[in-house]
Each structure stands twice: as C-alpha cells, then as structure tokens.
Design a protein around this motif. Sequence first.
Motif, PDB file in Angstrom:
ATOM      1  N   SER A  86      71.958  96.903  -9.366  1.00 41.90           N
ATOM      2  CA  SER A  86      71.246  97.326  -8.155  1.00 41.90           C
ATOM      3  C   SER A  86      71.788  98.681  -7.698  1.00 41.90           C
ATOM      4  O   SER A  86      72.884  99.105  -8.103  1.00 41.90           O
ATOM      5  N   LYS A  87      71.043  99.311  -6.822  1.00 42.04           N
ATOM      6  CA  LYS A  87      71.458 100.617  -6.312  1.00 42.04           C
ATOM      7  C   LYS A  87      72.746 100.488  -5.478  1.00 42.04           C
ATOM      8  O   LYS A  87      73.619 101.352  -5.538  1.00 42.04           O
ATOM      9  N   ASP A  88      72.872  99.376  -4.743  1.00 41.36           N
ATOM     10  CA  ASP A  88      74.098  99.140  -3.958  1.00 41.36           C
ATOM     11  C   ASP A  88      75.312  98.985  -4.866  1.00 41.36           C
ATOM     12  O   ASP A  88      76.389  99.511  -4.589  1.00 41.36           O
ATOM     13  N   GLN A 104      64.113 103.884 -12.345  1.00 38.14           N
ATOM     14  CA  GLN A 104      63.721 102.475 -12.456  1.00 38.14           C
ATOM     15  C   GLN A 104      62.286 102.372 -12.994  1.00 38.14           C
ATOM     16  O   GLN A 104      61.981 101.539 -13.839  1.00 38.14           O
ATOM     17  N   TRP A 130      66.941 107.606  -8.366  1.00 40.55           N
ATOM     18  CA  TRP A 130      67.028 106.182  -8.737  1.00 40.55           C
ATOM     19  C   TRP A 130      65.650 105.543  -8.966  1.00 40.55           C
ATOM     20  O   TRP A 130      65.403 104.930 -10.008  1.00 40.55           O
ATOM     21  N   ASP A 131      64.755 105.700  -7.993  1.00 38.52           N
ATOM     22  CA  ASP A 131      63.446 105.031  -8.106  1.00 38.52           C
ATOM     23  C   ASP A 131      62.660 105.545  -9.314  1.00 38.52           C
ATOM     24  O   ASP A 131      62.001 104.764 -10.002  1.00 38.52           O
ATOM     25  N   ARG A 155      71.387 109.633  -9.322  1.00 41.43           N
ATOM     26  CA  ARG A 155      71.289 108.570  -8.308  1.00 41.43           C
ATOM     27  C   ARG A 155      70.190 108.867  -7.292  1.00 41.43           C
ATOM     28  O   ARG A 155      69.490 107.971  -6.843  1.00 41.43           O
ATOM     29  N   GLN A 193      75.665 100.206  -7.779  1.00 45.25           N
ATOM     30  CA  GLN A 193      76.026 101.514  -8.336  1.00 45.25           C
ATOM     31  C   GLN A 193      76.831 102.344  -7.340  1.00 45.25           C
ATOM     32  O   GLN A 193      77.766 103.048  -7.718  1.00 45.25           O
ATOM     33  N   ARG A 194      76.449 102.260  -6.056  1.00 46.44           N
ATOM     34  CA  ARG A 194      77.205 103.015  -5.051  1.00 46.44           C
ATOM     35  C   ARG A 194      78.667 102.596  -5.085  1.00 46.44           C
ATOM     36  O   ARG A 194      79.572 103.427  -5.132  1.00 46.44           O
TER      37      ARG A 194
END
Length: 267
Positions: A171-173, A207, A203-204, A200, A175-176
């Motif tokens: 998930s993006k979280d 994906q 990101w969208d 980053r 990755q953070r």
Amino acid sequence: MSQPIKIEPDTAVDLGDFDPDFHAGAADRAEAEAELDKNVRAMEHLASRLYAEHRQALLIVLQGMDTSGKDGTIRHALRGFNPLLCDVVPFKAPTETERDHDFLWRIHREVPARGRIGIFNRSHYEDIVTVRVRKLAPKRAWKLRFKAINGFERLLVHSGTTIVKCFLHISKDEQRERLQSRLDDPDKRWKFRVGDLDDRKLWDNFQQAYGDAIGRTSTEHAPWYIIPANTKWRRDLVVSRIVRETLERMDPRFPLEEEGLDGVVVE
Ligand code: AMP
Ligand code: MG
C-alpha cells in the motif's frame, strides 16, 4: 474475505481491488515461518533435480514499487537455491548501448539456460510500466510491447522454460513507512534514491499501469501472481508456495535411471 493470487488470462486488473494485507491463509507468523522453511528445503531439492535433469529452466520475475520487497523476497523466500544453478539478474535503467537495441535485447540474453533458475529483479515489465508512467517513450512505442512480451514469453515456454511472474503488492502507506525507515536507518540509506520520491508522487499512475500490464500479460503460459506484500513474512510464504508448486509441476527427474547405470560397481 478472499481474493485470487493467480491472475487468470484476459482479466481486467484493478489493483485497488487487491488488498496488500490479504491474509492468504496465513494468519500465524510462527506457523508461516515453519512452512516457509519446509518450502525452502523442498525447493532446494527440486532445483538440484532440475540442474541434474538439464532439460527445463525456471524464470521467476519480480516486480513491484520501490520498497515492495524484491530484494527481501530473494533473500528469504528464494534463499534455498544453490548459487551454482541460480542467477539473480537486476535490471536498472538501460545503458546507452541497451537503448540502441530493442527493449528485449538485454532481457533475452539473461534468460536461464536449461537446468537453471533465473530470478529477474525488475524486468522487461519496466518497459511497459516505468517507461509509460515516466513518459520515457511515446505511446506508439510502448503500446506495441504487450504483444511483443506475450510472444517472447511464449517462445521461452516453447523452449522448455517455465515462467512465474510475481507482483509484490504494497500500500502507499506501507511505502511511506519503508521509505522513511530507509532515510532514518544508516544501514539502509544507501538504497534510497531521491528519484523514489518522484515515483511515489506518480503512485496512482504506477498502480494503473501495473494493473493494465498484469491484466494484458497474464497468460496460460506465463501467469502473474499478485502477492499481498505489506507483511514481509506473509509475502515470503506466499512466494515460496507458488515457486515450490511450480517446481513440483515441472517434476524434474534425476537422469540416472535412463543411463542404464543400475548395478554398476566402482572398482
Ligand atoms: P532499483 O531496482 O531500486 O535498484 O532501481 C532500478 C531503477 O531502474 C528503477 O527506478 C527502475 O524503474 C529503473 N529501470 C529499470 N528498467 C528500466 C527501463 N527499462 N526503463 C527505465 N527505467 C528502468
Ligand atoms: Mg530503488
């Protein structure tokens, strides 16, 4: 909650439908690690038979966003392969010479030979994902590559190679957190690239491009697997299961029986 790991051919893939925390039938860490150990030992044995048999090859493709765990998967899930019979091949941004050839040129010369296992840490999929998202080539160039990839992979399969493609889905979280710990940990900082932050921000787009790539190139002969990868031990277990099962289906045999050596005595 259930979700497929293996992507059937001709499926439209929206990564938003896939949960990077999906349990994949592995709820308990200690149990998962015990099963991983067993899988690693089984894979080690199957690989040595593959090498001795010298008829088939196995290609494992790993893709995923930065910090998705490609290196960790190789270190943990695929740790059983004897270096004698296994090659790990990282693909970075192409060199000038590589860019002067078709995009598969540098890929084709790294595919595993008979009896061997090749692990691609990134691959030709960069050429329809990263190249697309970062606009490194015009659409008319990359859109022809889906067909080229399917044809290329079919050629490899017809030549005795089995192909397994794993997308490590975080998930993006997550990755953070992982990028932050790369920045904060002096032992990990070397892995951090400022460019990772640019990716980053996209990101969208990544994906979306990955979903499109996976949907259009998951085939009967070279399937994609979407690995829930937010939890490292679960990711390793799922990958080890897939690779073990694939090697079992390949069913490599030691060649001795065919050589009529039964009963031969060494004096
Ligand atoms: P890493 O895997 O973190 O060492 O980074 C390798 C970098 O090379 C990543 O940013 C990839 O997106 C990039 N890369 C790999 N293959 C290609 C390609 N064919 N075209 C453009 N960038 C690529
Ligand atoms: Mg990187």
